[in-house]
Design a protein around this motif. Structure first.
Motif, PDB file in Angstrom:
ATOM      1  N   PHE A 146       0.834  -0.923   0.116  1.00 54.17           N
ATOM      2  CA  PHE A 146       0.215  -0.023  -0.325  1.00 54.17           C
ATOM      3  C   PHE A 146       0.905   1.234  -0.098  1.00 54.17           C
ATOM      4  CE2 PHE A 146      -3.766  -2.357   2.585  1.00 54.17           C
ATOM      5  CZ  PHE A 146      -4.145  -3.022   0.823  1.00 54.17           C
ATOM      6  N   SER A 147       1.670   1.122   0.772  1.00 52.38           N
ATOM      7  CA  SER A 147       2.579   2.413   0.831  1.00 52.38           C
ATOM      8  C   SER A 147       3.265   3.175  -1.114  1.00 52.38           C
ATOM      9  CB  SER A 147       3.807   2.058   2.020  1.00 52.38           C
ATOM     10  OG  SER A 147       3.241   1.953   3.438  1.00 52.38           O
ATOM     11  N   SER A 148       3.328   1.711  -1.010  1.00 57.30           N
ATOM     12  CA  SER A 148       4.051   1.208  -2.806  1.00 57.30           C
ATOM     13  C   SER A 148       3.741   2.377  -3.883  1.00 57.30           C
ATOM     14  CB  SER A 148       5.199   0.227  -2.725  1.00 57.30           C
ATOM     15  OG  SER A 148       5.956   0.370  -3.858  1.00 57.30           O
ATOM     16  N   GLU A 149       2.061   1.634  -3.144  1.00 61.72           N
ATOM     17  CA  GLU A 149       1.298   2.480  -4.436  1.00 61.72           C
ATOM     18  C   GLU A 149       1.221   3.955  -4.003  1.00 61.72           C
ATOM     19  OE1 GLU A 149      -2.293   0.055  -5.057  1.00 61.72           O
ATOM     20  OE2 GLU A 149      -0.867  -1.942  -4.650  1.00 61.72           O
ATOM     21  N   LEU A 150       1.513   4.329  -2.753  1.00 60.48           N
ATOM     22  CA  LEU A 150       0.788   5.547  -2.110  1.00 60.48           C
ATOM     23  C   LEU A 150       2.180   6.672  -2.806  1.00 60.48           C
ATOM     24  CD1 LEU A 150      -1.102   4.984   0.741  1.00 60.48           C
ATOM     25  CD2 LEU A 150      -2.203   5.914  -1.781  1.00 60.48           C
ATOM     26  N   GLY A 151       3.006   6.166  -2.732  1.00 55.51           N
ATOM     27  CA  GLY A 151       4.590   6.424  -2.903  1.00 55.51           C
ATOM     28  C   GLY A 151       5.064   7.170  -1.239  1.00 55.51           C
ATOM     29  N   LEU A 152       4.809   6.607  -0.808  1.00 54.54           N
ATOM     30  CA  LEU A 152       5.504   7.110   0.507  1.00 54.54           C
ATOM     31  C   LEU A 152       6.792   6.241   1.291  1.00 54.54           C
ATOM     32  CD1 LEU A 152       2.066   6.304   2.606  1.00 54.54           C
ATOM     33  CD2 LEU A 152       2.806   8.642   1.767  1.00 54.54           C
ATOM     34  N   SER A 153       7.874   6.538   1.950  1.00 51.28           N
ATOM     35  CA  SER A 153       8.563   6.595   2.192  1.00 51.28           C
ATOM     36  C   SER A 153       8.602   5.344   3.399  1.00 51.28           C
ATOM     37  CB  SER A 153       9.562   7.310   2.760  1.00 51.28           C
ATOM     38  OG  SER A 153       8.823   8.305   4.385  1.00 51.28           O
ATOM     39  N   GLU A 154      10.181   5.225   3.752  1.00 54.17           N
ATOM     40  CA  GLU A 154      10.483   4.004   4.679  1.00 54.17           C
ATOM     41  C   GLU A 154      10.469   4.269   6.022  1.00 54.17           C
ATOM     42  OE1 GLU A 154      11.833   0.741   4.251  1.00 54.17           O
ATOM     43  OE2 GLU A 154      12.030   1.096   2.112  1.00 54.17           O
ATOM     44  N   GLU A 155      10.097   6.084   6.684  1.00 52.90           N
ATOM     45  CA  GLU A 155       9.895   5.937   7.983  1.00 52.90           C
ATOM     46  C   GLU A 155       7.941   5.856   8.394  1.00 52.90           C
ATOM     47  OE1 GLU A 155       9.631  10.753   9.750  1.00 52.90           O
ATOM     48  OE2 GLU A 155      10.338  10.193   7.790  1.00 52.90           O
ATOM     49  N   VAL A 156       7.410   6.462   6.570  1.00 49.20           N
ATOM     50  CA  VAL A 156       6.030   6.287   6.779  1.00 49.20           C
ATOM     51  C   VAL A 156       5.604   4.846   6.875  1.00 49.20           C
ATOM     52  CG1 VAL A 156       3.891   6.181   6.019  1.00 49.20           C
ATOM     53  CG2 VAL A 156       5.162   8.625   5.414  1.00 49.20           C
ATOM     54  N   GLN A 157       6.087   3.922   6.764  1.00 48.74           N
ATOM     55  CA  GLN A 157       6.772   2.344   6.149  1.00 48.74           C
ATOM     56  C   GLN A 157       6.398   1.762   8.136  1.00 48.74           C
ATOM     57  OE1 GLN A 157       7.338  -0.237   3.456  1.00 48.74           O
ATOM     58  NE2 GLN A 157       7.767   1.651   2.460  1.00 48.74           N
ATOM     59  N   SER A 158       7.656   1.924   8.541  1.00 52.28           N
ATOM     60  CA  SER A 158       8.556   1.644   9.653  1.00 52.28           C
ATOM     61  C   SER A 158       7.161   2.224  11.156  1.00 52.28           C
ATOM     62  CB  SER A 158       9.472   2.388  10.104  1.00 52.28           C
ATOM     63  OG  SER A 158      10.240   2.186  11.058  1.00 52.28           O
ATOM     64  N   LYS A 159       6.219   3.585  10.376  1.00 52.27           N
ATOM     65  CA  LYS A 159       5.692   4.385  11.701  1.00 52.27           C
ATOM     66  C   LYS A 159       4.322   3.325  12.014  1.00 52.27           C
ATOM     67  CE  LYS A 159       4.958   6.901  14.997  1.00 52.27           C
ATOM     68  NZ  LYS A 159       5.666   7.329  16.735  1.00 52.27           N
ATOM     69  N   ALA A 160       3.757   3.372  10.949  1.00 52.17           N
ATOM     70  CA  ALA A 160       2.433   2.444  10.833  1.00 52.17           C
ATOM     71  C   ALA A 160       2.849   1.147  11.192  1.00 52.17           C
ATOM     72  CB  ALA A 160       2.073   2.239   9.281  1.00 52.17           C
ATOM     73  N   ASN A 161       3.766   0.512  10.937  1.00 54.24           N
ATOM     74  CA  ASN A 161       4.088  -1.286  11.340  1.00 54.24           C
ATOM     75  C   ASN A 161       4.581  -0.941  13.086  1.00 54.24           C
ATOM     76  OD1 ASN A 161       4.416  -2.827   9.214  1.00 54.24           O
ATOM     77  ND2 ASN A 161       6.774  -2.282   9.301  1.00 54.24           N
ATOM     78  N   GLU A 162       4.570   0.588  13.495  1.00 53.31           N
ATOM     79  CA  GLU A 162       5.108   0.435  15.267  1.00 53.31           C
ATOM     80  C   GLU A 162       3.270   1.211  15.192  1.00 53.31           C
ATOM     81  OE1 GLU A 162       6.124   3.753  18.379  1.00 53.31           O
ATOM     82  OE2 GLU A 162       6.722   4.333  15.984  1.00 53.31           O
ATOM     83  N   ILE A 163       2.671   1.402  14.606  1.00 48.60           N
ATOM     84  CA  ILE A 163       1.059   1.507  14.953  1.00 48.60           C
ATOM     85  C   ILE A 163       0.471   0.693  15.584  1.00 48.60           C
ATOM     86  CG2 ILE A 163      -0.914   2.926  14.523  1.00 48.60           C
ATOM     87  CD1 ILE A 163       0.602   5.260  13.266  1.00 48.60           C
ATOM     88  N   ILE A 164       0.608  -0.716  14.320  1.00 48.14           N
ATOM     89  CA  ILE A 164      -0.626  -1.727  14.620  1.00 48.14           C
ATOM     90  C   ILE A 164       0.407  -2.254  15.213  1.00 48.14           C
ATOM     91  CG2 ILE A 164      -0.296  -4.201  13.443  1.00 48.14           C
ATOM     92  CD1 ILE A 164      -0.292  -2.246  10.542  1.00 48.14           C
ATOM     93  N   GLU A 165       1.606  -2.697  15.606  1.00 45.61           N
ATOM     94  CA  GLU A 165       2.224  -3.857  16.797  1.00 45.61           C
ATOM     95  C   GLU A 165       1.417  -3.395  17.893  1.00 45.61           C
ATOM     96  OE1 GLU A 165       6.285  -3.890  16.999  1.00 45.61           O
ATOM     97  OE2 GLU A 165       6.436  -4.917  15.447  1.00 45.61           O
ATOM     98  N   THR A 166       1.704  -1.515  18.324  1.00 44.69           N
ATOM     99  CA  THR A 166       0.908  -1.031  19.678  1.00 44.69           C
ATOM    100  C   THR A 166      -0.422  -1.416  19.527  1.00 44.69           C
ATOM    101  OG1 THR A 166       2.890   0.491  19.010  1.00 44.69           O
ATOM    102  CG2 THR A 166       0.938   1.071  20.522  1.00 44.69           C
ATOM    103  N   THR A 167      -1.094  -0.969  19.165  1.00 47.85           N
ATOM    104  CA  THR A 167      -1.785  -1.451  19.136  1.00 47.85           C
ATOM    105  C   THR A 167      -3.100  -2.219  18.979  1.00 47.85           C
ATOM    106  OG1 THR A 167      -2.811  -0.531  16.114  1.00 47.85           O
ATOM    107  CG2 THR A 167      -3.147   0.872  17.993  1.00 47.85           C
ATOM    108  N   ALA A 168      -2.449  -3.037  17.886  1.00 46.52           N
ATOM    109  CA  ALA A 168      -2.882  -5.459  18.322  1.00 46.52           C
ATOM    110  C   ALA A 168      -2.369  -5.456  19.953  1.00 46.52           C
ATOM    111  CB  ALA A 168      -2.267  -5.712  17.228  1.00 46.52           C
ATOM    112  N   GLU A 169      -1.881  -4.652  20.246  1.00 46.80           N
ATOM    113  CA  GLU A 169      -1.253  -6.209  21.492  1.00 46.80           C
ATOM    114  C   GLU A 169      -2.243  -5.135  23.009  1.00 46.80           C
ATOM    115  OE1 GLU A 169       1.888  -3.773  22.381  1.00 46.80           O
ATOM    116  OE2 GLU A 169       3.427  -5.380  21.363  1.00 46.80           O
ATOM    117  N   GLN A 170      -3.018  -3.949  22.855  1.00 51.32           N
ATOM    118  CA  GLN A 170      -4.566  -3.814  23.343  1.00 51.32           C
ATOM    119  C   GLN A 170      -5.665  -4.525  22.855  1.00 51.32           C
ATOM    120  OE1 GLN A 170      -3.794   0.134  23.647  1.00 51.32           O
ATOM    121  NE2 GLN A 170      -1.871   1.032  23.463  1.00 51.32           N
TER     122      GLN A 170
END
Length: 333
Positions: free
Chosen positions: A251-275
């Motif tokens: 999804f990030s590649s199709e939107l032209g987003l950077s690695e920083e955005v991908q890393s932050k998105a993964n962090e959001i998913i991990e943190t919220t999934a733990e809750q």
């Protein structure tokens, strides 16, 4: 200054005598073991060593526990593709993606003999008839015709989705199992083949949503989901829930987003999934909302419409998941 010859000879003899005495002492200290009396099952695994030739050796006694390893490779070596092709004496490997596993013979359409010369018109008409009958007898019964059509559908859809060949192989195996257990009865071939492909994507960890699968299929999303649940239960496929993080790179590649955005998105998913926020939520919508939130936090803003179009979800889904995620992260929008 060198020593006299007699002195050098004397020193050499003394060294030989010492080596001989040492070897005798070693022979006395070593306990002789009869390999025939050893049971391989009683040996300590820590004392076993695997050699480069594939033999399993017991270091303490020198006993060869396993030998006669079968090498399935060729006896020749090749260093480039053309050399490999010229030395190979076999055809293409068998594959589950063809109804006859690729073992059938084919008659070439070049209308030339073994020497490359054109054949006569009489021979051409004869070869044309032989080709026609060859195509007819490739499928000898209804089951093979069913399999041929289904596997061609799987290949077509897999090509449109851009999934690797391993997914096609797994989908073909799943469809063959469904056919052998008579799960096709009362259902369309297209529906079962599409469900098999969706199951293969999940098995191989290649994230493709039901919406993406239905876009390349000839059946609707509801039938695909219903058929998938049926064959998954009957065949005991034991599917794990899809991880939303697997959608983030695409999804990030199709939107032209950077690695920083991908890393932050993964962090959001991990943190919220733990809750526990991921339970019962669509993984594509959850990933899309995380990407939208990460794009805002990293100053690479994308609209909800842009993200929704890529993830094939609604803007309402993104807004709802986004609100839940930022509250769980303690971020004030």
């Amino acid at each position: 200054m060198t020593r006299p010859t007699r002195q050098r000879d004397h020193d050499r003899q003394r060294v030989r005598d010492e080596d001989a005495e040492g070897s005798k002492t070693d022979e006395v200290d070593v306990e002789e073991v009869d390999p025939d009396e050893l049971d391989p099952d009683d040996l300590d695994p820590a004392e076993l060593t695997r050699t480069a030739d594939g033999e399993l050796i017991h270091e303490a006694t020198g006993l060869i526990v396993e030998e006669e390893q079968i090498d399935p490779g060729p006896e020749w070596r090749a260093f480039n593709h053309s050399e490999r092709q010229s030395k190979s004496r076999v055809g293409a490997p068998t594959t589950k993606t063809m109804h006859d596993k690729g073992l059938t013979t084919t008659i070439d359409w070049k209308d030339k003999d073994a020497y490359g010369r054109s054949i006569s018109s009489k021979k051409r008409s004869q070869m044309h008839r032989l080709r026609k009958w060859q195509e007819r007898i490739r499928t000898k019964d209804a089951g093979e015709r069913n399999l041929q059509f289904a596997l061609s559908e799987i290949d077509r859809m897999a090509s449109a989705l851009g999934v690797p060949r391993s997914v096609r192989e797994v989908a073909s195996v799943i469809y063959r199992r469904a056919l052998s257990e008579d799960l096709i009865r009362g259902r369309s071939i297209e529906g079962v083949s599409t469900a098999a492909l969706y199951a293969a994507c999940r098995k191989e960890g290649i994230p493709r949503s039901l919406e993406e699968i239905s876009d390349v299929s000839r059946v609707d999303r509801k039938e695909i989901g219903r058929t998938y649940r049926y064959i998954s239960q009957e065949l005991g496929l034991e599917m794990r829930p899809v991880d939303p993080q697997k959608y983030v790179p695409r999804f990030s590649s199709e939107l032209g987003l950077s690695e920083e955005v991908q890393s932050k998105a993964n962090e959001i998913i991990e943190t919220t999934a733990e809750q526990g926020l991921l339970s019962g939520k669509s993984p594509t919508g959850y990933a899309a909302a995380a990407i939208y939130a990460a794009s805002l936090l990293c100053n690479e803003k994308k609209t909800q419409r842009e993200v929704a179009d890529v993830a094939q979800v609604t803007e309402v889904t993104i807004r709802n998941r986004y609100q839940e995620q930022i509250e769980a992260m303690g971020i004030h929008a």
